[in-house]
Design an enzyme around this catalytic site. Sequence first.
Site, PDB file in Angstrom:
ATOM      1  N   ASN A  90       0.827  -1.207   0.000  1.00 31.40           N
ATOM      2  CA  ASN A  90       0.000   0.000   0.000  1.00 31.40           C
ATOM      3  C   ASN A  90       0.855   1.248   0.000  1.00 31.40           C
ATOM      4  O   ASN A  90       1.961   1.272   0.531  1.00 31.40           O
ATOM      5  CB  ASN A  90      -0.986  -0.013   1.171  1.00 31.40           C
ATOM      6  CG  ASN A  90      -0.469   0.731   2.380  1.00 31.40           C
ATOM      7  OD1 ASN A  90      -0.604   1.961   2.476  1.00 31.40           O
ATOM      8  ND2 ASN A  90       0.160   0.014   3.302  1.00 31.40           N
ATOM      9  N   PHE A  99      -1.096   9.348   4.314  1.00 32.73           N
ATOM     10  CA  PHE A  99      -2.014   9.613   5.420  1.00 32.73           C
ATOM     11  C   PHE A  99      -3.336  10.059   4.838  1.00 32.73           C
ATOM     12  O   PHE A  99      -3.560  11.214   4.531  1.00 32.73           O
ATOM     13  CB  PHE A  99      -1.454  10.667   6.362  1.00 32.73           C
ATOM     14  CG  PHE A  99      -0.398  10.130   7.266  1.00 32.73           C
ATOM     15  CD1 PHE A  99      -0.404   8.807   7.659  1.00 32.73           C
ATOM     16  CD2 PHE A  99       0.598  10.952   7.728  1.00 32.73           C
ATOM     17  CE1 PHE A  99       0.565   8.303   8.497  1.00 32.73           C
ATOM     18  CE2 PHE A  99       1.574  10.468   8.570  1.00 32.73           C
ATOM     19  CZ  PHE A  99       1.562   9.137   8.947  1.00 32.73           C
ATOM     20  N   SER A 138       5.411   5.617   8.697  1.00 31.93           N
ATOM     21  CA  SER A 138       4.741   5.336   7.434  1.00 31.93           C
ATOM     22  C   SER A 138       5.728   5.582   6.299  1.00 31.93           C
ATOM     23  O   SER A 138       6.317   6.657   6.212  1.00 31.93           O
ATOM     24  CB  SER A 138       3.534   6.243   7.263  1.00 31.93           C
ATOM     25  OG  SER A 138       3.130   6.207   5.911  1.00 31.93           O
ATOM     26  N   ASN A 165       4.984   6.041   3.373  1.00 36.67           N
ATOM     27  CA  ASN A 165       4.255   6.650   2.253  1.00 36.67           C
ATOM     28  C   ASN A 165       3.977   8.129   2.427  1.00 36.67           C
ATOM     29  O   ASN A 165       3.160   8.689   1.722  1.00 36.67           O
ATOM     30  CB  ASN A 165       2.908   5.928   2.083  1.00 36.67           C
ATOM     31  CG  ASN A 165       3.096   4.441   1.924  1.00 36.67           C
ATOM     32  OD1 ASN A 165       3.958   4.021   1.165  1.00 36.67           O
ATOM     33  ND2 ASN A 165       2.342   3.647   2.659  1.00 36.67           N
ATOM     34  N   THR A 166       4.607   8.753   3.395  1.00 35.99           N
ATOM     35  CA  THR A 166       4.267  10.133   3.684  1.00 35.99           C
ATOM     36  C   THR A 166       5.511  11.005   3.685  1.00 35.99           C
ATOM     37  O   THR A 166       6.381  10.852   4.543  1.00 35.99           O
ATOM     38  CB  THR A 166       3.560  10.223   5.051  1.00 35.99           C
ATOM     39  OG1 THR A 166       2.451   9.328   5.012  1.00 35.99           O
ATOM     40  CG2 THR A 166       3.055  11.623   5.319  1.00 35.99           C
ATOM     41  N   LYS A 180       5.636   4.043  17.101  1.00 33.67           N
ATOM     42  CA  LYS A 180       5.684   2.982  16.083  1.00 33.67           C
ATOM     43  C   LYS A 180       6.860   3.223  15.151  1.00 33.67           C
ATOM     44  O   LYS A 180       6.915   4.244  14.452  1.00 33.67           O
ATOM     45  CB  LYS A 180       4.374   2.936  15.304  1.00 33.67           C
ATOM     46  CG  LYS A 180       4.332   1.781  14.303  1.00 33.67           C
ATOM     47  CD  LYS A 180       2.932   1.554  13.802  1.00 33.67           C
ATOM     48  CE  LYS A 180       2.851   0.438  12.796  1.00 33.67           C
ATOM     49  NZ  LYS A 180       1.484   0.227  12.317  1.00 33.67           N
ATOM     50  N   ASN A 239       6.354  -1.063  11.365  1.00 32.04           N
ATOM     51  CA  ASN A 239       5.444  -0.701  10.272  1.00 32.04           C
ATOM     52  C   ASN A 239       5.748  -1.572   9.040  1.00 32.04           C
ATOM     53  O   ASN A 239       6.533  -2.510   9.124  1.00 32.04           O
ATOM     54  CB  ASN A 239       5.595   0.794   9.960  1.00 32.04           C
ATOM     55  CG  ASN A 239       4.280   1.412   9.511  1.00 32.04           C
ATOM     56  OD1 ASN A 239       3.586   0.844   8.665  1.00 32.04           O
ATOM     57  ND2 ASN A 239       3.919   2.545  10.073  1.00 32.04           N
TER      58      ASN A 239
HETATM   59  C1  LIG Z   1      -3.699  -0.659   3.667  1.00 34.97           C
HETATM   60  C2  LIG Z   1      -2.848  -0.392   4.874  1.00 34.97           C
HETATM   61  C3  LIG Z   1      -2.933   0.839   5.523  1.00 34.97           C
HETATM   62  C4  LIG Z   1      -2.131   1.112   6.648  1.00 34.97           C
HETATM   63  N1  LIG Z   1      -2.250   2.306   7.284  1.00 34.97           N
HETATM   64  C5  LIG Z   1      -1.510   2.528   8.403  1.00 34.97           C
HETATM   65  C6  LIG Z   1      -1.665   3.719   9.141  1.00 34.97           C
HETATM   66  O1  LIG Z   1      -2.494   4.575   8.838  1.00 34.97           O
HETATM   67  N2  LIG Z   1      -0.865   3.899  10.231  1.00 34.97           N
HETATM   68  C7  LIG Z   1       0.051   2.975  10.645  1.00 34.97           C
HETATM   69  O2  LIG Z   1       0.742   3.184  11.643  1.00 34.97           O
HETATM   70  N3  LIG Z   1       0.190   1.819   9.976  1.00 34.97           N
HETATM   71  C8  LIG Z   1      -0.568   1.576   8.877  1.00 34.97           C
HETATM   72  N4  LIG Z   1      -0.445   0.396   8.222  1.00 34.97           N
HETATM   73  C9  LIG Z   1       0.565  -0.585   8.701  1.00 34.97           C
HETATM   74  C10 LIG Z   1      -0.044  -1.614   9.658  1.00 34.97           C
HETATM   75  O3  LIG Z   1      -0.508  -0.992  10.830  1.00 34.97           O
HETATM   76  C11 LIG Z   1       1.006  -2.669  10.041  1.00 34.97           C
HETATM   77  O4  LIG Z   1       2.075  -2.021  10.696  1.00 34.97           O
HETATM   78  C12 LIG Z   1       1.555  -3.410   8.844  1.00 34.97           C
HETATM   79  O5  LIG Z   1       0.554  -3.638   7.877  1.00 34.97           O
HETATM   80  C13 LIG Z   1       2.181  -4.749   9.248  1.00 34.97           C
HETATM   81  O6  LIG Z   1       1.222  -5.569   9.869  1.00 34.97           O
HETATM   82  P1  LIG Z   1       0.427  -6.729   9.055  1.00 34.97           P
HETATM   83  O7  LIG Z   1       1.477  -7.552   8.350  1.00 34.97           O
HETATM   84  O8  LIG Z   1      -0.302  -7.493  10.111  1.00 34.97           O
HETATM   85  O9  LIG Z   1      -0.464  -6.048   8.104  1.00 34.97           O
HETATM   86  C14 LIG Z   1      -1.232   0.112   7.110  1.00 34.97           C
HETATM   87  C15 LIG Z   1      -1.171  -1.133   6.471  1.00 34.97           C
HETATM   88  C16 LIG Z   1      -1.972  -1.386   5.381  1.00 34.97           C
HETATM   89  C17 LIG Z   1      -1.894  -2.749   4.721  1.00 34.97           C
END
Ligand SMILES: Cc1cc2nc3c(=O)[nH]c(=O)nc-3n(C[C@H](O)[C@H](O)[C@H](O)COP(=O)(O)O)c2cc1C
Length: 341
Positions: free
Chosen positions: A114, A118, A173, A175-176, A206, A238
């Site tokens: 992804n 934000f 993140s 992406n920001t 985080k 993350n």
């Molecule tokens: C579509 C998507 C959006 C995410 N948005 C955020 C976010 O807004 N803030 C954040 O701290 N992490 C965000 N994450 C990261 C997740 O919180 C997590 O750290 C990461 O996906 C790893 O965990 P997982 O393998 O269980 O998905 C996002 C992940 C995904 C897939």
Amino acid sequence: MGLYSALARPLLFRFQPETAHRFGEYALRASPLWSALRPMLSTSDKRLETTVAGIKFPNPVGVAAGLDKDCRFLPGLLDIGFGFATGGTVTRDARPGNARPRVIREPGQRALLNALGFLGEGLDAAESRLRKLSDEQRKRIMVSISGTEVDDIAECHRRLQPLVAALEVNVSSPNTAGLRTFHQPDNLGRLVTALVEQQDRPLCVKLPPWRSDEERNEMMPMARASLEAGADGLVIANTRPTEDDRLAVGRGGLSGAPLFEDTLRMVADARQELGSEFALIACGGIGAADHVWRLLEAGASAIQLYTAFIYEGPGLPGRVNRDLVKRMESAGLNSLPSGGG
Ligand SMILES: Cc1cc2nc3c(=O)[nH]c(=O)nc-3n(C[C@H](O)[C@H](O)[C@H](O)COP(=O)(O)O)c2cc1C
């Protein structure tokens, strides 16, 4: 094969990921339905109780930030059996996110890519939704906040902390644009100090993941700066920054199953390097009781997950918790392995 895997997932996966997410969100907002299903889906067993930074959650399996960015369906996530749920990431102002395509599924790997950025409705909307939660619900809610300016993040912190059990500040993140300023330990220390000065709820930071020595040399000082400035815990970690031309912006964050071994290694590394006095929430690639167990043994206090929920559906938290109970019973234990913090 469960109902979700057999029916709901094939149907949802016919749609673009963001559209499917919206359908899932509508379903999880149907609060009375999930309250009614709660006894079937969730497990209430005292042996699963988990303490994170002094806060007691009914089990160690939490929802990671990003699944409910605007805090719309947190009660539904609690009802299906998560021990706690993290809303956000909330920023002070509404933000449109990056250009599309910005979410890609990798079903073969049980992963997602992804580059949402934000994306969200901002602080006012999150605050008014969190105000509607009951006191009981609030005890199990964390909220993730971020921004590129200390003052903006401090405003999110000040307004949201009375409404939740704990907060998490996201400086990771991939992406920001602008967030890298907080990868400098001095800047991160200043941010955490500003939040701790007005703090009356536990605060976690985080972090981004580390794989190479070079990355570790960047992340460990961030972890240290956070804890020295008074943070109660760390979320590790993350998504993994990844280049991919299918995303409009050319790069994003990988999540899901490919991350698990890294998560395990980072949790053990952080515990060994930084001690046992802080809360450590493991995040990345977690989708089974065996993962949770190994992470708790390696030093995690609790876990958060996101991507496995997209692939496994609403039965996942209950299944993981029931399997944790079985594992405790077969090991002859009355409590989960204790990770510290
Ligand atoms: C579509 C998507 C959006 C995410 N948005 C955020 C976010 O807004 N803030 C954040 O701290 N992490 C965000 N994450 C990261 C997740 O919180 C997590 O750290 C990461 O996906 C790893 O965990 P997982 O393998 O269980 O998905 C996002 C992940 C995904 C897939």
